[in-house]
Motif scaffolding. Sequence first.
Motif, PDB file in Angstrom:
ATOM      1  N   VAL A 258      -7.034   9.154 -21.437  1.00  0.00           N
ATOM      2  CA  VAL A 258      -6.731   9.475 -20.043  1.00  0.00           C
ATOM      3  C   VAL A 258      -5.777   8.445 -19.453  1.00  0.00           C
ATOM      4  O   VAL A 258      -4.784   8.786 -18.795  1.00  0.00           O
ATOM      5  N   VAL A 259      -6.067   7.159 -19.695  1.00  0.00           N
ATOM      6  CA  VAL A 259      -5.215   6.093 -19.165  1.00  0.00           C
ATOM      7  C   VAL A 259      -3.837   6.136 -19.824  1.00  0.00           C
ATOM      8  O   VAL A 259      -2.804   5.970 -19.162  1.00  0.00           O
ATOM      9  N   ALA A 260      -3.819   6.368 -21.135  1.00  0.00           N
ATOM     10  CA  ALA A 260      -2.543   6.414 -21.850  1.00  0.00           C
ATOM     11  C   ALA A 260      -1.666   7.558 -21.338  1.00  0.00           C
ATOM     12  O   ALA A 260      -0.436   7.424 -21.276  1.00  0.00           O
ATOM     13  N   SER A 261      -2.277   8.674 -20.971  1.00  0.00           N
ATOM     14  CA  SER A 261      -1.486   9.794 -20.467  1.00  0.00           C
ATOM     15  C   SER A 261      -0.798   9.434 -19.160  1.00  0.00           C
ATOM     16  O   SER A 261       0.359   9.829 -18.925  1.00  0.00           O
ATOM     17  N   GLU A 262      -1.465   8.651 -18.322  1.00  0.00           N
ATOM     18  CA  GLU A 262      -0.851   8.233 -17.064  1.00  0.00           C
ATOM     19  C   GLU A 262       0.280   7.241 -17.300  1.00  0.00           C
ATOM     20  O   GLU A 262       1.317   7.297 -16.622  1.00  0.00           O
ATOM     21  N   VAL A 263       0.096   6.335 -18.253  1.00  0.00           N
ATOM     22  CA  VAL A 263       1.162   5.390 -18.567  1.00  0.00           C
ATOM     23  C   VAL A 263       2.356   6.119 -19.178  1.00  0.00           C
ATOM     24  O   VAL A 263       3.528   5.821 -18.865  1.00  0.00           O
ATOM     25  N   THR A 264       2.077   7.071 -20.040  1.00  0.00           N
ATOM     26  CA  THR A 264       3.160   7.879 -20.623  1.00  0.00           C
ATOM     27  C   THR A 264       3.912   8.635 -19.536  1.00  0.00           C
ATOM     28  O   THR A 264       5.148   8.783 -19.605  1.00  0.00           O
ATOM     29  N   ARG A 265       3.202   9.101 -18.575  1.00  0.00           N
ATOM     30  CA  ARG A 265       3.848   9.802 -17.461  1.00  0.00           C
ATOM     31  C   ARG A 265       4.815   8.877 -16.732  1.00  0.00           C
ATOM     32  O   ARG A 265       5.946   9.271 -16.401  1.00  0.00           O
ATOM     33  N   LEU A 266       4.389   7.642 -16.487  1.00  0.00           N
ATOM     34  CA  LEU A 266       5.265   6.686 -15.800  1.00  0.00           C
ATOM     35  C   LEU A 266       6.511   6.377 -16.622  1.00  0.00           C
ATOM     36  O   LEU A 266       7.638   6.398 -16.110  1.00  0.00           O
ATOM     37  N   THR A 267       6.303   6.053 -17.904  1.00  0.00           N
ATOM     38  CA  THR A 267       7.442   5.671 -18.739  1.00  0.00           C
ATOM     39  C   THR A 267       8.431   6.833 -18.914  1.00  0.00           C
ATOM     40  O   THR A 267       9.648   6.624 -18.937  1.00  0.00           O
ATOM     41  N   THR A 268       7.912   8.049 -19.004  1.00  0.00           N
ATOM     42  CA  THR A 268       8.794   9.214 -19.120  1.00  0.00           C
ATOM     43  C   THR A 268       9.616   9.397 -17.855  1.00  0.00           C
ATOM     44  O   THR A 268      10.831   9.684 -17.912  1.00  0.00           O
ATOM     45  N   ASN A 269       8.975   9.212 -16.722  1.00  0.00           N
ATOM     46  CA  ASN A 269       9.696   9.327 -15.448  1.00  0.00           C
ATOM     47  C   ASN A 269      10.797   8.278 -15.344  1.00  0.00           C
ATOM     48  O   ASN A 269      11.919   8.562 -14.888  1.00  0.00           O
ATOM     49  N   VAL A 270      10.452   7.055 -15.751  1.00  0.00           N
ATOM     50  CA  VAL A 270      11.431   5.966 -15.671  1.00  0.00           C
ATOM     51  C   VAL A 270      12.605   6.226 -16.603  1.00  0.00           C
ATOM     52  O   VAL A 270      13.781   6.037 -16.231  1.00  0.00           O
TER      53      VAL A 270
END
Length: 380
Positions: A128-140
């Motif tokens: 769950v936490v990794a999915s949120e971090v992946t979301r941030l990095t993809t956006n960036v």
Amino acid sequence: MISEKIKQLLKRPMLVIMIFFLPLIGTIISSSFLAKVQSDSKIPVALVDQDHSNMSKQVMDRLQKTTEIQFLSLNEEKARKELAKNKIDSIFMFPNGFQQEVEEGNYQGVIDLLTLPSSVATEAVREVVASEVTRLTTNVKAANEVRFLYKVYNIHAGPDLWKEAYRYTDNQWKPKPLMTIDYEAQGTKHTKQGNVQMTGYVPLWGFFTLLLCCITSDWMIKERRHLFKRMKTMQKGLYGYIRSVSAAYAVLYVLQALISFALFKWLYGVESYGVLLYMCIYVIVCVAFSTWLASESQRVGSYYMISVVMVTGLSIIGGSFFPVGELSATIEGISQWLPQHLLLYQHALPLTFIWKEIAVSIACICLCAFKIVWNVRSIK
């Protein structure tokens, strides 16, 4: 006769309190208790923000909205103490420089994990936490790519280009509704969105209403010995008397359904007035069922015991307390033929299924009425 019986019933304060207030009180208390149990059953996980950046706050806010896991925002010292006491399952720490790492496109090792060997949900929470971090990095990465392409092709960009690109990419992560319905009305086409969801307090109200109907239907047993014989000599007869008394109780319970619906709309925000229709149909079924059950009984004590057992069993199978699909597919199939099922998915059932539920309710009322008449004939 119905109006006179209603007046007589309203002159009994305890009966009025039971009919109009006990189901509401029981529903509110039970729904609050079940909500607390559900909240307490969530796996507690601590989040420690040492970076105090916009991105770390954004991730923590999103995680705390997760319904399956209880994410707690704590400082490092308190989180370590809670972990040592085994009061939380694990700790996810956002260290200093978290936002800088994400902006550079790094997504591995940017969050520290502290856990114990006894932790049971580390892997699930990590996903769950990794999915949120992946979301941030993809956006960036997407925002950086857009800014780079603007420079390569010498396209004039506004000062908010990076933020707009980031925001646009972030919106792509939002899922679409799980169900959409296309329908045409008067030559125009619309799309209606919705989700399948059970409204917990209405089924609980159904349990308490059915239980109370059975308790107040003890008049069939108490009046059978001395009053029913005299009613046979009256002009309208015993059948007319039973029909009038049952109708009087049905009117009171329909009024109780109206009051309950108004209160539910105020407390919980009920959207559809179709729920009120289902509640009214349900209380009529309850009155018919409880009157039939009382006509089968000879003693008040045994009737109360049988009523509690039957009402509890029907409510469990009908799904008033929890989704019966978790128990068995067979029980779930049976529950679809019980009147309680109409109270479960009021906003999601298709029209054809609703008509089937209403037909089942009407059939229950007719069968109970037929059996009541059959039982009354044997009274001497």
